[in-house]
Scaffold this active site. Structure first.
Site, PDB file in Angstrom:
ATOM      1  N   ASP A 189      50.356  27.616  21.192  1.00 24.30           N
ATOM      2  CA  ASP A 189      50.397  25.936  21.010  1.00 24.30           C
ATOM      3  C   ASP A 189      49.019  25.563  21.419  1.00 24.30           C
ATOM      4  O   ASP A 189      48.436  25.540  22.660  1.00 24.30           O
ATOM      5  CB  ASP A 189      51.335  25.358  22.010  1.00 24.30           C
ATOM      6  CG  ASP A 189      51.483  23.745  22.119  1.00 24.30           C
ATOM      7  OD1 ASP A 189      50.432  23.089  21.747  1.00 24.30           O
ATOM      8  OD2 ASP A 189      52.467  23.321  22.466  1.00 24.30           O
ATOM      9  N   LYS A 214      48.137  14.202  19.873  1.00 21.97           N
ATOM     10  CA  LYS A 214      46.994  14.239  20.846  1.00 21.97           C
ATOM     11  C   LYS A 214      45.569  14.280  20.371  1.00 21.97           C
ATOM     12  O   LYS A 214      45.407  13.266  19.778  1.00 21.97           O
ATOM     13  CB  LYS A 214      47.504  15.416  21.898  1.00 21.97           C
ATOM     14  CG  LYS A 214      49.016  15.592  22.133  1.00 21.97           C
ATOM     15  CD  LYS A 214      49.424  14.691  23.118  1.00 21.97           C
ATOM     16  CE  LYS A 214      50.986  14.783  23.246  1.00 21.97           C
ATOM     17  NZ  LYS A 214      51.610  16.087  23.545  1.00 21.97           N
TER      18      LYS A 214
END
Ligand SMILES: *Cc1c(COP(=O)(O)O)cnc(C)c1O
Length: 398
Positions: A189, A214
Site C-alpha cells: 500500500d 489521498k
C-alpha cells in the site's frame, strides 16, 4: 476480447523524471486544434454490432462497467509514475482496490499483515478470517526478521510503509526480496509514500495499491483507488475482478484525479518540507510528549527511510502532553488545521485516531495523526502553537 487497454495517448520522452511524468503522462495525442486534456466521456454503453462469439474487437469499448476511455489516461499516468509495464487499474475506492488483491487469498489461506496497517484493511483481513477460514498473521513491519519468519507458507504478504497511523518504516527492499525468494505474493500500500517517495514494483513487489483519494488526487474531493502491477496475468485478474464486482470509478472522478495528479510533485515537495519543519519544532515544544516522523534523527524509522525513500512523507504522529484529554483539547483549539479524518489533501488536518473503536489497540489512545498540507508553514506552526499553549493555560497536560 482485449482486457488490457492499449495506450492511446502521447508517449513520454524516455528518461522523464517523476515530476515530469505527473504533468505530461496521459495527454491526448497531439493534433492541430486538439485539446491538451483528455475529454470526460459520460456514456454507459458504446455502439456495438457484434455477432455471437465476437461481441467486440480488440480495443473496442462495449459497456462502461467493463472499460471506459476516461479511465485510460489516469491508468497510464499512474503506471508511468510507479514504473509499471502494465496500465494501472482504477477502482471506486482504495478499499475496493485492496479487496481485489485479497481475492488472491484462497479459502483457508494465510495472510501476513502489519499490525498497524490502515484500520479498514485490517478489518477486511479479520472478516476473511471469520468467514473464509483465513489465518491472519499480524507483524511489526519494522521487525524485518519477524516479518520474514511470518511469510512461511503465506499466500499474501500485505505491506504498508510508512504505516498508518504509527509511521513505522519497513525495509521494503529486504522484505520484498525475501517474499520473492519464498514465492509469497506481495502487495504494498503505497498511499503514504506516493510513487515519488518509493516505487515498490522496482524493489520486487507483485502489486501496489493506492488510496487515490489521498495524495494522488490531492484535493479531498474524490474517493478512488488503484492497483498497479508489472504482471500481465495479475493485471488481467484484477481487471476481471473489477468487472465482476462492479467496483468501478465514475469517469468524472477519475478525470478529477488526473487533474490533481498534475501537481503531485509540487504538493508532495511542499507538504513534506512543511512536515519535517513542524516535526522538528514540535519535538522541542514543552507541551509535546512524543513526535513521530521519519525525518527526525531520533525516530526509529529515520535510518531506513533515509536509505529506502525519497523524502519522509507528510504525516506526523503527535502525542501532546495530557493524554486523551490533552490531545482532544488540541483538536478543539486549532483554527486553521481542520479537525477531520483522511489525509493527503492540500489542506492540513488532524484527528485522534483511537476515537475510532476499530483502530488497533496498540495505537496510543492520545495519538493525533496530522496530515500536513501545503499552506505556509509559519501559519501552520502559529496555529499549532496557540492550540498547544491554550491547553497549557488551562493546566491541561502540564
Ligand atoms: C485511506 C486509506 C485507504 C483506504 O482508501 P479509501 O480510498 O478510503 O477506500 C487504504 N490505505 C491507506 C494507507 C489509506 O490511508
Amino acid at each position: 476480447m482485449s482486457d488490457t487497454p492499449t495506450p492511446t495517448h502521447e508517449p513520454l520522452p524516455p528518461g522523464s523524471s517523476p515530476a515530469t511524468v505527473a504533468v505530461a503522462a496521459g495527454r491526448p495525442a497531439r493534433r492541430q486544434g486538439g485539446p491538451v486534456n483528455p475529454p470526460v466521456v459520460l456514456s454507459s454503453t458504446y455502439v456495438s454490432q457484434g455477432v455471437q462469439g465476437s461481441v467486440h474487437g480488440p480495443g473496442e469499448l462495449l459497456y462502461t462497467r467493463m472499460d471506459t476511455e476516461t479511465w485510460h489516461p489516469f491508468e497510464e499516468a499512474l503506471a508511468a509514475l510507479e514504473g509499471a509495464t502494465e496500465p494501472g487499474v482504477v477502482f471506486s475506492s482504495g478499499m475496493a482496490a485492496i479487496a481485489s488483491v485479497f481475492s488472491f487469498v484462497p479459502h483457508g489461506g494465510t495472510v501476513v499483515i502489519p499490525r498497524h496497517a490502515y484500520q479498514v484493511t485490517l478489518g477486511f483481513a479479520d472478516d476473511l478470517a471469520a468467514r473464509a477460514d483465513v489465518t491472519v498473521r499480524r507483524v511489526d513491519v519494522a521487525d524485518t526478521a519477524a516479518v520474514v519468519a511470518a511469510m512461511d507458507g503465506a499466500d499474501l504478504c500485505v505491506l504498508e510503509s510508512p504505516t498508518n497511523p504509527m509511521l513505522e518504516v519497513a525495509d521494503l527492499p529486504a522484505l520484498l526480496a525475501a517474499a520473492r525468494a519464498r514465492g509469497v505474493l506481495t502487495v504494498v500500500d503505497n498511499t503514504f509514500a506516493t510513487p515519488l517517495g518509493q516505487q515498490p514494483l522496482g524493489d520486487g513487489a507483485d502489486l501496489v495499491v493506492h488510496s487515490v483519494t489521498k495524495y494522488l488526487a490531492g484535493h479531498s474531493d474524490v474517493v478512488l483507488g488503484a492497483v498497479v502491477t508489472d504482471d500481465p496475468e495479475l493485471a488481467r485478474k484484477v481487471r476481471a475482478y473489477r468487472t465482476l464486482h462492479g467496483s468501478i470509478a465514475g469517469p468524472w472522478e477519475v478525470w478529477l484525479a488526473l487533474r490533481g495528479l498534475r501537481t503531485l510533485a509540487l504538493r508532495v515537495e511542499r507538504s513534506q518540507a512543511n512536515a519535517a519543519e513542524l516535526a522538528r519544532r514540535l519535538a522541542e515544544h514543552p507541551g509535546v510528549a512524543e513526535v513521530r516522523h521519519p525525518s527526525l534523527p531520533e525516530d526509529p524509522g529515520h535510518e531506513r527511510a533515509t536509505r529506502t525513500m525519497r523524502g519522509y512523507g507528510s504525516v506526523i504522529g503527535l502525542r501532546p502532553r495530557g493524554g486523551v484529554e490533552g490531545a482532544d483539547a488540541v483538536v478543539a483549539a486549532v483554527r486553521l488545521w481542520l479537525p477531520a479524518t483522511s489525509l493527503g489533501g492540500v489542506e492540513s488536518c488532524l484527528e485522534r485516531r483511537r476515537r475510532f473503536p476499530t483502530e488497533s489497540v496498540t495505537v496510543p489512545e492520545d495519538l493525533l495523526r496530522m496530515s500536513v498540507g501545503v499552506e505556509d508553514v509559519e501559519d501552520l506552526w502559529r496555529d499549532l502553537e496557540q492550540a498547544l499553549d491554550a491547553r497549557g493555560a488551562t493546566e491541561v497536560g502540564r
